[in-house]
Design a protein around this motif. Sequence first.
Motif, PDB file in Angstrom:
ATOM      1  N   LYS A  50       0.836  -1.210   0.000  1.00 11.54           N
ATOM      2  CA  LYS A  50       0.000   0.000   0.000  1.00 11.54           C
ATOM      3  C   LYS A  50       0.872   1.261   0.000  1.00 11.54           C
ATOM      4  O   LYS A  50       0.547   2.242  -0.658  1.00 11.54           O
ATOM      5  N   TYR A  51       1.973   1.218   0.756  1.00  9.87           N
ATOM      6  CA  TYR A  51       2.901   2.361   0.762  1.00  9.87           C
ATOM      7  C   TYR A  51       3.486   2.570  -0.637  1.00  9.87           C
ATOM      8  O   TYR A  51       3.613   3.701  -1.097  1.00  9.87           O
ATOM      9  N   PHE A  52       3.831   1.457  -1.306  1.00 11.51           N
ATOM     10  CA  PHE A  52       4.399   1.569  -2.647  1.00 11.51           C
ATOM     11  C   PHE A  52       3.370   2.188  -3.607  1.00 11.51           C
ATOM     12  O   PHE A  52       3.709   3.048  -4.423  1.00 11.51           O
ATOM     13  N   GLU A  53       2.124   1.739  -3.517  1.00 17.40           N
ATOM     14  CA  GLU A  53       1.075   2.265  -4.399  1.00 17.40           C
ATOM     15  C   GLU A  53       0.871   3.761  -4.167  1.00 17.40           C
ATOM     16  O   GLU A  53       0.674   4.528  -5.107  1.00 17.40           O
ATOM     17  N   LYS A  60       2.504  12.959  -7.188  1.00 21.00           N
ATOM     18  CA  LYS A  60       2.770  13.746  -8.396  1.00 21.00           C
ATOM     19  C   LYS A  60       4.190  14.296  -8.467  1.00 21.00           C
ATOM     20  O   LYS A  60       4.680  14.646  -9.529  1.00 21.00           O
ATOM     21  N   THR A  61       4.840  14.401  -7.331  1.00 19.87           N
ATOM     22  CA  THR A  61       6.220  14.919  -7.319  1.00 19.87           C
ATOM     23  C   THR A  61       7.178  13.860  -6.787  1.00 19.87           C
ATOM     24  O   THR A  61       6.781  12.969  -6.036  1.00 19.87           O
ATOM     25  N   GLY A  62       8.436  13.967  -7.184  1.00 21.52           N
ATOM     26  CA  GLY A  62       9.465  13.067  -6.671  1.00 21.52           C
ATOM     27  C   GLY A  62       9.550  11.749  -7.415  1.00 21.52           C
ATOM     28  O   GLY A  62       8.746  11.444  -8.289  1.00 21.52           O
ATOM     29  N   ILE A  63      10.555  10.958  -7.022  1.00 25.08           N
ATOM     30  CA  ILE A  63      10.793   9.642  -7.615  1.00 25.08           C
ATOM     31  C   ILE A  63      10.108   8.602  -6.735  1.00 25.08           C
ATOM     32  O   ILE A  63      10.165   8.681  -5.509  1.00 25.08           O
ATOM     33  N   THR A  64       9.502   7.607  -7.345  1.00 20.71           N
ATOM     34  CA  THR A  64       8.721   6.607  -6.609  1.00 20.71           C
ATOM     35  C   THR A  64       9.500   5.967  -5.465  1.00 20.71           C
ATOM     36  O   THR A  64       8.996   5.885  -4.338  1.00 20.71           O
ATOM     37  N   GLY A  65      10.726   5.522  -5.724  1.00 16.24           N
ATOM     38  CA  GLY A  65      11.516   4.857  -4.679  1.00 16.24           C
ATOM     39  C   GLY A  65      11.807   5.764  -3.498  1.00 16.24           C
ATOM     40  O   GLY A  65      11.696   5.359  -2.343  1.00 16.24           O
ATOM     41  N   GLU A  66      12.165   7.007  -3.791  1.00 14.80           N
ATOM     42  CA  GLU A  66      12.451   7.970  -2.723  1.00 14.80           C
ATOM     43  C   GLU A  66      11.175   8.340  -1.965  1.00 14.80           C
ATOM     44  O   GLU A  66      11.196   8.515  -0.750  1.00 14.80           O
ATOM     45  N   ASN A  67      10.078   8.443  -2.696  1.00 16.21           N
ATOM     46  CA  ASN A  67       8.782   8.722  -2.052  1.00 16.21           C
ATOM     47  C   ASN A  67       8.397   7.595  -1.094  1.00 16.21           C
ATOM     48  O   ASN A  67       7.850   7.839  -0.018  1.00 16.21           O
ATOM     49  N   LEU A  68       8.692   6.360  -1.498  1.00 19.61           N
ATOM     50  CA  LEU A  68       8.384   5.201  -0.653  1.00 19.61           C
ATOM     51  C   LEU A  68       9.129   5.290   0.675  1.00 19.61           C
ATOM     52  O   LEU A  68       8.521   5.143   1.745  1.00 19.61           O
ATOM     53  N   LEU A  69      10.433   5.563   0.611  1.00 18.53           N
ATOM     54  CA  LEU A  69      11.223   5.671   1.848  1.00 18.53           C
ATOM     55  C   LEU A  69      10.768   6.856   2.691  1.00 18.53           C
ATOM     56  O   LEU A  69      10.738   6.782   3.923  1.00 18.53           O
ATOM     57  N   MET A  70      10.383   7.947   2.027  1.00 20.39           N
ATOM     58  CA  MET A  70       9.903   9.123   2.761  1.00 20.39           C
ATOM     59  C   MET A  70       8.607   8.801   3.513  1.00 20.39           C
ATOM     60  O   MET A  70       8.442   9.176   4.681  1.00 20.39           O
ATOM     61  N   LEU A  71       7.693   8.070   2.873  1.00 22.87           N
ATOM     62  CA  LEU A  71       6.431   7.693   3.521  1.00 22.87           C
ATOM     63  C   LEU A  71       6.694   6.791   4.724  1.00 22.87           C
ATOM     64  O   LEU A  71       6.057   6.926   5.777  1.00 22.87           O
ATOM     65  N   LEU A  72       7.649   5.869   4.590  1.00 20.07           N
ATOM     66  CA  LEU A  72       7.984   4.969   5.694  1.00 20.07           C
ATOM     67  C   LEU A  72       8.624   5.742   6.851  1.00 20.07           C
ATOM     68  O   LEU A  72       8.350   5.466   8.019  1.00 20.07           O
TER      69      LEU A  72
END
Length: 198
Positions: free
Chosen positions: A65-68, A74-86
């Motif tokens: 769910k975090y990955f989705e 809309k901003t940033g790179i998916t992988g970096e966004n994932l770590l930021m959410l975590l």
Amino acid sequence: MAIDRTPVMKRARRLGIEAAFTGSTKKSKKKPAMSRKKVSEYGLQLKEKQKAKFCYCVQEKQFKKYFERAAKMKTGITGENLLMLLEMRLDNVVYRLGFARTRREARQLVSHGIMQVNGKRVNIPSYNTKPGDIISVAPKHKESVRFKDIAAATGGRRVETWLDASLADLKGNIVSLPTREQIDTPVNETFIVELYSK
């Protein structure tokens, strides 16, 4: 909820990471067994995902769910966004502020209703914090022996620059969203994105 009861040190050795990244002070004298098998591309990608799940104490369904969510941003790179959410999970923020020795302990403190966000009790470890939020220990728990021990154990730990903490008051606030350079988790997020993109 599924619970992995494998000892922390054993899991850390298997994944090839230091247990210190979860906050554990234990040190293993054993060395990871050297495998002669050639690891496939899929194996490398899976291992990176397992590392992230282990470090942040997240199960598979929640991790997906975090990955989705990260992929839809809309901003940033998916992988970096994932770590930021975590990183922005409440239990992780409590750990990063130095109010818990390990992420598991931080999760327990939140689950037991000991932590507050902006003066209100929150008992959901996955609660999504945001810049400007004030994280504190509930007043009735501030003088407990437990937090005196925690303060003594985490007093020398470096607090990330995206956070501002006061161990004396057991209060801290989120200054900004963390950037990839400010996240020290030993994970190659590109492999995780590749794994989910198949």
